[in-house]
Design a protein around this motif. Structure first.
Motif, PDB file in Angstrom:
ATOM      1  N   VAL A  30       0.830  -1.202   0.000  1.00  7.42           N
ATOM      2  CA  VAL A  30       0.000   0.000   0.000  1.00  7.42           C
ATOM      3  C   VAL A  30       0.865   1.254   0.000  1.00  7.42           C
ATOM      4  N   ILE A  31       1.891   1.280   0.833  1.00 12.57           N
ATOM      5  CA  ILE A  31       2.794   2.440   0.862  1.00 12.57           C
ATOM      6  C   ILE A  31       3.490   2.600  -0.477  1.00 12.57           C
ATOM      7  N   LEU A  32       3.957   1.511  -1.028  1.00 13.50           N
ATOM      8  CA  LEU A  32       4.681   1.560  -2.301  1.00 13.50           C
ATOM      9  C   LEU A  32       3.798   2.063  -3.439  1.00 13.50           C
ATOM     10  N   LEU A  33       2.540   1.649  -3.447  1.00 11.48           N
ATOM     11  CA  LEU A  33       1.658   2.003  -4.551  1.00 11.48           C
ATOM     12  C   LEU A  33       0.963   3.349  -4.386  1.00 11.48           C
ATOM     13  N   THR A  34       0.923   3.904  -3.180  1.00 10.08           N
ATOM     14  CA  THR A  34       0.175   5.148  -2.977  1.00 10.08           C
ATOM     15  C   THR A  34       1.036   6.366  -2.710  1.00 10.08           C
ATOM     16  N   VAL A  35       2.223   6.209  -2.204  1.00  8.71           N
ATOM     17  CA  VAL A  35       3.067   7.342  -1.829  1.00  8.71           C
ATOM     18  C   VAL A  35       3.990   7.687  -2.995  1.00  8.71           C
ATOM     19  N   GLN A  36       4.161   8.988  -3.232  1.00 13.78           N
ATOM     20  CA  GLN A  36       5.010   9.439  -4.346  1.00 13.78           C
ATOM     21  C   GLN A  36       6.458   8.977  -4.201  1.00 13.78           C
ATOM     22  N   ASP A  37       7.064   9.272  -3.054  1.00 12.68           N
ATOM     23  CA  ASP A  37       8.460   8.906  -2.818  1.00 12.68           C
ATOM     24  C   ASP A  37       8.525   8.047  -1.556  1.00 12.68           C
ATOM     25  N   ILE A  39       9.429   5.647   1.478  1.00 10.08           N
ATOM     26  CA  ILE A  39      10.547   5.148   2.272  1.00 10.08           C
ATOM     27  C   ILE A  39      10.044   3.847   2.873  1.00 10.08           C
ATOM     28  N   LEU A  40      10.540   2.749   2.397  1.00  9.53           N
ATOM     29  CA  LEU A  40       9.964   1.450   2.743  1.00  9.53           C
ATOM     30  C   LEU A  40      10.584   0.848   3.996  1.00  9.53           C
ATOM     31  N   LEU A  41      10.323   1.466   5.134  1.00  6.50           N
ATOM     32  CA  LEU A  41      10.761   0.853   6.379  1.00  6.50           C
ATOM     33  C   LEU A  41       9.991  -0.428   6.646  1.00  6.50           C
ATOM     34  N   SER A  42       8.752  -0.475   6.173  1.00  2.00           N
ATOM     35  CA  SER A  42       7.981  -1.710   6.329  1.00  2.00           C
ATOM     36  C   SER A  42       8.563  -2.811   5.448  1.00  2.00           C
ATOM     37  N   GLY A  43       9.127  -2.445   4.299  1.00  2.18           N
ATOM     38  CA  GLY A  43       9.791  -3.434   3.449  1.00  2.18           C
ATOM     39  C   GLY A  43      11.048  -3.979   4.098  1.00  2.18           C
ATOM     40  N   VAL A  44      11.781  -3.101   4.779  1.00  2.00           N
ATOM     41  CA  VAL A  44      12.968  -3.555   5.504  1.00  2.00           C
ATOM     42  C   VAL A  44      12.540  -4.451   6.668  1.00  2.00           C
ATOM     43  N   ALA A  45      11.456  -4.076   7.347  1.00  2.00           N
ATOM     44  CA  ALA A  45      10.941  -4.920   8.435  1.00  2.00           C
ATOM     45  C   ALA A  45      10.502  -6.276   7.897  1.00  2.00           C
ATOM     46  N   LEU A  46       9.878  -6.299   6.728  1.00  3.92           N
ATOM     47  CA  LEU A  46       9.478  -7.566   6.104  1.00  3.92           C
ATOM     48  C   LEU A  46      10.703  -8.417   5.796  1.00  3.92           C
ATOM     49  N   MET A  47      11.752  -7.775   5.322  1.00  7.05           N
ATOM     50  CA  MET A  47      12.985  -8.507   5.023  1.00  7.05           C
ATOM     51  C   MET A  47      13.589  -9.085   6.297  1.00  7.05           C
ATOM     52  N   LEU A  48      13.561  -8.330   7.386  1.00  7.61           N
ATOM     53  CA  LEU A  48      14.137  -8.814   8.643  1.00  7.61           C
ATOM     54  C   LEU A  48      13.275  -9.905   9.284  1.00  7.61           C
ATOM     55  N   ILE A  49      11.965  -9.782   9.172  1.00 12.48           N
ATOM     56  CA  ILE A  49      11.061 -10.778   9.746  1.00 12.48           C
ATOM     57  C   ILE A  49      11.219 -12.128   9.034  1.00 12.48           C
ATOM     58  N   THR A  50      11.488 -12.088   7.740  1.00 13.52           N
ATOM     59  CA  THR A  50      11.605 -13.332   6.975  1.00 13.52           C
ATOM     60  C   THR A  50      13.026 -13.902   6.992  1.00 13.52           C
TER      61      THR A  50
END
Length: 104
Positions: A30-37, A39-50
């Protein structure tokens, strides 16, 4: 249906882990598709969780050709890795099967 020694606890732990992975994936998408620029801290969290598959996928993403390097695809791959790990957590932590007439 088969009963396992730690079946309910293993299912709860694996389900909680899978829910966290899916929640982070949805928030990241959702952040990736809706925000102009974004900052994917949730993506980094997803990478760390997995962990341990997540960092391997994240670092291997540089080898993907630029035409195919879609960040949404990376989120989908990380989510699939997390769900695979959730399944493995369930399989490894459920313990041996217990027969109906026998108590543990």
């Amino acid at each position: 249906m088969r009963q396992y020694r730690n079946g309910r606890v293993a299912a709860a732990v694996a389900g909680a882990y899978a829910s966290l992975v899916v929640l982070l994936a949805v928030v990241s998408a959702v952040i990736l598709l809706t925000v102009q620029d974004p900052i994917l801290l949730s993506g980094v969290a997803l990478m760390l969780i997995t962990f341990p598959l997540g960092p391997l996928i994240w670092w291997g993403w540089d080898a993907v050709p630029p035409q195919m390097a879609d960040p949404v695809l990376l989120i989908v791959i990380l989510t699939c890795a997390g769900l695979l790990q959730s399944y493995l957590i369930w399989r490894l932590s459920r313990g041996p099967s217990v027969t109906e007439g026998r108590t543990a």
